[in-house]
Scaffold this motif. Structure first.
Motif, PDB file in Angstrom:
ATOM      1  N   GLU A 246      -0.676   5.759  -6.168  1.00 14.15           N
ATOM      2  CA  GLU A 246      -1.051   4.556  -6.391  1.00 14.15           C
ATOM      3  C   GLU A 246      -2.381   4.636  -7.135  1.00 14.15           C
ATOM      4  OE1 GLU A 246      -1.685   2.822  -2.619  1.00 14.15           O
ATOM      5  OE2 GLU A 246       0.365   2.009  -2.616  1.00 14.15           O
ATOM      6  N   CYS A 356       1.303 -10.363  -5.848  1.00 12.52           N
ATOM      7  CA  CYS A 356       1.733 -10.730  -4.437  1.00 12.52           C
ATOM      8  C   CYS A 356       0.466 -10.477  -3.557  1.00 12.52           C
ATOM      9  CB  CYS A 356       2.755  -9.787  -3.965  1.00 12.52           C
ATOM     10  SG  CYS A 356       2.186  -8.038  -3.769  1.00 12.52           S
ATOM     11  N   GLN A 358      -2.345  -9.848  -0.961  1.00 12.66           N
ATOM     12  CA  GLN A 358      -2.160  -9.304   0.272  1.00 12.66           C
ATOM     13  C   GLN A 358      -1.034  -9.618   1.212  1.00 12.66           C
ATOM     14  OE1 GLN A 358      -6.153  -9.592   2.114  1.00 12.66           O
ATOM     15  NE2 GLN A 358      -6.843 -10.543   0.284  1.00 12.66           N
ATOM     16  N   GLY A 359      -0.218 -10.164   0.343  1.00 14.54           N
ATOM     17  CA  GLY A 359       1.221 -10.328   1.102  1.00 14.54           C
ATOM     18  C   GLY A 359       1.642 -11.528   1.922  1.00 14.54           C
ATOM     19  N   ASP A 378       1.403  -6.096  -7.537  1.00 14.11           N
ATOM     20  CA  ASP A 378       0.150  -6.611  -7.750  1.00 14.11           C
ATOM     21  C   ASP A 378      -0.336  -5.222  -8.442  1.00 14.11           C
ATOM     22  OD1 ASP A 378      -1.713  -8.813  -6.447  1.00 14.11           O
ATOM     23  OD2 ASP A 378      -2.818  -7.077  -7.393  1.00 14.11           O
ATOM     24  N   LEU A 384      -2.608  -4.099  -2.070  1.00 14.64           N
ATOM     25  CA  LEU A 384      -1.171  -3.838  -1.482  1.00 14.64           C
ATOM     26  C   LEU A 384      -1.470  -3.045  -0.614  1.00 14.64           C
ATOM     27  CD1 LEU A 384       0.529  -2.249  -5.003  1.00 14.64           C
ATOM     28  CD2 LEU A 384       1.027  -4.241  -3.677  1.00 14.64           C
ATOM     29  N   GLN A 385      -2.483  -2.042  -0.388  1.00  9.00           N
ATOM     30  CA  GLN A 385      -2.631  -1.697   1.003  1.00  9.00           C
ATOM     31  C   GLN A 385      -3.088  -2.649   2.013  1.00  9.00           C
ATOM     32  OE1 GLN A 385      -6.123   0.926  -0.183  1.00  9.00           O
ATOM     33  NE2 GLN A 385      -4.606   2.787  -0.660  1.00  9.00           N
ATOM     34  N   ARG A 388       0.309  -3.874   3.355  1.00 10.02           N
ATOM     35  CA  ARG A 388       0.995  -3.044   4.037  1.00 10.02           C
ATOM     36  C   ARG A 388       0.541  -3.271   5.400  1.00 10.02           C
ATOM     37  NH1 ARG A 388       0.606   0.506  -0.310  1.00 10.02           N
ATOM     38  NH2 ARG A 388       2.693   0.967  -1.391  1.00 10.02           N
ATOM     39  N   LEU A 406       7.114  -2.669  -2.313  1.00 13.49           N
ATOM     40  CA  LEU A 406       5.728  -3.028  -2.824  1.00 13.49           C
ATOM     41  C   LEU A 406       5.543  -2.128  -3.932  1.00 13.49           C
ATOM     42  CD1 LEU A 406       3.518  -3.371   0.297  1.00 13.49           C
ATOM     43  CD2 LEU A 406       4.958  -5.257  -1.164  1.00 13.49           C
ATOM     44  N   GLN A 408       3.122  -1.158  -7.787  1.00 10.94           N
ATOM     45  CA  GLN A 408       1.829  -1.453  -8.508  1.00 10.94           C
ATOM     46  C   GLN A 408       2.404  -1.577 -10.071  1.00 10.94           C
ATOM     47  OE1 GLN A 408      -1.152   1.665  -8.643  1.00 10.94           O
ATOM     48  NE2 GLN A 408      -2.712   0.162  -8.486  1.00 10.94           N
TER      49      GLN A 408
END
Length: 565
Positions: A246, A356, A358-359, A378, A384-385, A388, A406, A408
């Motif tokens: 990432e 997206c 933080q989801g 994103d 993304l972390q 998750r 997910l 990047q």
């Protein structure tokens, strides 16, 4: 184990400059202690025409066993007697890589105080290693080194020359030739020797990611075997490998955008970071009975909507709330409900959440089995972390986790991974894009990915006057590049639809104020039935696939000047 580095001189540049670069005098033989033995540096030849530096590493097998105990892939790759009788003292492995970083630390960093101009100068180099363990054979050796500009000589070593029928061992005699800087050569060896061996003599901790990225700076991000190198270097520790990949992708995107990784990876604020427009009115409290960390939590507006939402977006005003006698649903909840309603209407099964964050929307999509293939994209690795973590992917049942990916990426560039989906969502995304790059986003989504439906939501700048906490003339979030009026958004949407063969309709999200409209505006694009089979429009000349800069968008997409921060 043994390694030699040779170079030749030319007019005005003696070969003995190698001594300055390695910080080791050609007239001296030097010894250095390491954790597992002694490293000797000497020069078999050193004159103006040719200079060779040699590194001989003597490994203490007993120290290797003692220090390697309890460290997973430790000093002994096998067990029992193999702890004491193995190839570690002789084959070029992570032991040699560590010795290189210890003995030639300044050279590895590209530093030379006596001759500061030398480290940046490429030299004709030849590197020889008589025994390199290569799990993957000579073919893998070439796949790793040739993309870096080396001419590779990899000769398999027979198990026993007396008995050729026994075949070859897993070792090769390795020779590399090429015009590179000494620092580049050492970094290549530092990373790729342990990769070829597919083992390390010490425990791989999280700081190994930083070591890999430092040594791989300038070459690993574009290497065709990037995933293999990263996975093997980090001893196949999945969490560390994912982190490294990432960060490499973020560095690649930053280079393509001619910016810094920190500027791209700004979707999630640092802890305690607040400011005007950071928290959204009506989105800062959890629903009754909800607790932080659950899949249904809607608390902490700054944390929940910081990526794609903005300050001051509430479902109702304080006066309306009092009149109703109950707390309304936060605007973020209403927005997701509106998006899900559109996706259900069009019977979408494969959905893209572009930007997206933080989801939050991803969590809602996962609750409905009708959405069988969900992709969250994103540009921000930190977002993304956090996605998750919030979605608890590490604890999610396998059948459910298989529905979600997910990834990047940047919407400033076309991406083949985004093709073939039923619907794409751009929820509170477009206002975070610099106006000159909107045409690139437009083509990447509507021209290249071309889903059957696209849902776009964005703040309505006219509604900002309803927020007493938002100063006049300010946008709702400090990262907003602009905010559109209803007319500006509709003009941009209609022109996009016309250019790419879509039909578009508009819906309010939140209370539709008779004077200023709703706080959020939604556009639903549907691929026109009579034009669905028409090929996608040609890529505009201004839309990049690399680091070129897109042209400005059509005039209706010009942001409201009074809304600029």
């Amino acid at each position: 184990m043994f390694l030699t580095i040779s170079t030749t001189g030319s007019d005005g540049r003696p070969a003995t400059d190698l001594g300055f670069l390695l910080h080791k005098h050609p007239a001296k033989a030097q010894a250095f202690s390491t954790a597992y033995g002694t490293a000797h540096v000497f020069y078999p030849e050193a004159d103006d025409g040719r200079c060779t530096a040699a590194l001989l590493l003597e490994v203490d097998p007993v120290a290797l066993v003692r220090r390697g105990r309890g460290k997973g892939r430790g000093g002994a790759p096998d067990s029992a007697l193999a702890q004491y009788v193995n190839d570690r003292p002789y084959a070029a492995s992570s032991l040699l890589a560590v010795a290189l970083s210890t003995v030639f630390a300044s050279a590895l960093k590209g530093q030379c105080k006596a001759r500061p101009e030398l480290p940046a100068q490429p030299l004709p180099l030849r590197i020889d290693l008589p025994a390199v363990p290569a799990r993957g054979g000579a073919d893998l050796v070439r796949r790793l080194f040739e993309p870096l500009g080396w001419t590779v000589r990899a000769e398999p070593v027979p198990l026993d020359a007396t008995f050729p029928e026994w075949g070859d061992s897993r070792y090769v005699r390795l020779g590399l030739e090429g015009e590179r800087t000494v620092a580049e050569a050492l970094r290549h060896l530092y990373v790729l020797l342990p990769v070829l061996d597919d083992a390390k003599h010490y425990w791989v901790a999280p700081d190994e990611v930083d070591k890999l990225l430092r040594a791989g700076d300038g070459w690993l991000a574009d290497h065709p075997e990037q995933k293999l190198i990263t996975g093997r270097y980090l001893a196949r520790r999945w969490s560390l490998t994912r982190d490294a990949l990432e960060r490499l992708e973020l560095a690649r995107l930053a280079e393509a955008d001619d910016t810094t990784a920190e500027e791209i990876d700004n979707a999630v604020g640092e802890p305690g970071e607040t400011g005007p427009g950071e928290a959204e009115v009506g989105e800062t409290e959890a629903e009754e009975g909800e607790t932080p960390g659950t899949d249904t939590a809607e608390q902490a507006g700054a944390a929940a909507e910081q990526t794609m939402a903005a300050a001051g977006e509430a479902g109702t005003t304080a006066e309306q709330t009092a009149d109703a006698g109950e707390r309304p649903a936060p605007l973020a909840v209403q927005r997701r409900a509106a998006i899900l309603g559109v996706l259900r209407e069009v019977k979408a099964a494969r959905v893209l959440d572009l930007g997206c964050g933080q989801g939050q929307l991803l969590g809602e999509l996962l609750k409905e089995p009708r959405f069988t293939d969900i992709v969250g994209l994103d540009v921000s690795m930190r977002a993304l972390q956090e996605a998750r973590r919030r979605l608890r992917l590490d604890r999610m049942p396998e059948r459910q986790s298989e529905r979600l990916r997910l990834v990047q990426g940047s919407l400033a560039y076309t991406d083949a991974r985004l093709k073939g989906y039923d619907a794409a969502v751009l929820s509170e995304v477009v206002e975070h894009v610099d106006p000159p790059r909107l045409s690139a986003l437009e083509y990447a989504v509507f021209g290249a990915a071309r889903p059957r439906s696209v849902v776009v939501t964005t703040p309505n700048v006219e509604y900002n006057v309803r927020w007493e906490s938002l100063p006049a003339g300010h946008v709702r979030h400090r990262d907003h590049r602009f905010e559109w009026t209803r007319e500006e958004f509709r003009a941009w949407s209609r022109e996009v639809a016309e250019r790419h063969g879509y039909e578009v309709e508009f819906r309010p999200v939140g209370p539709d104020d008779p004077e200023v409209g709703p706080p959020t505006q939604l556009a639903h694009f549907r691929l026109a039935a009579e034009r669905a089979t028409v090929p996608a429009p040609a890529r505009p000349a201004s839309v990049p696939t690399t680091a070129s800069t897109p042209s400005t968008p059509p005039s209706p997409s010009t942001p409201a000047k009074e809304a600029q921060a």
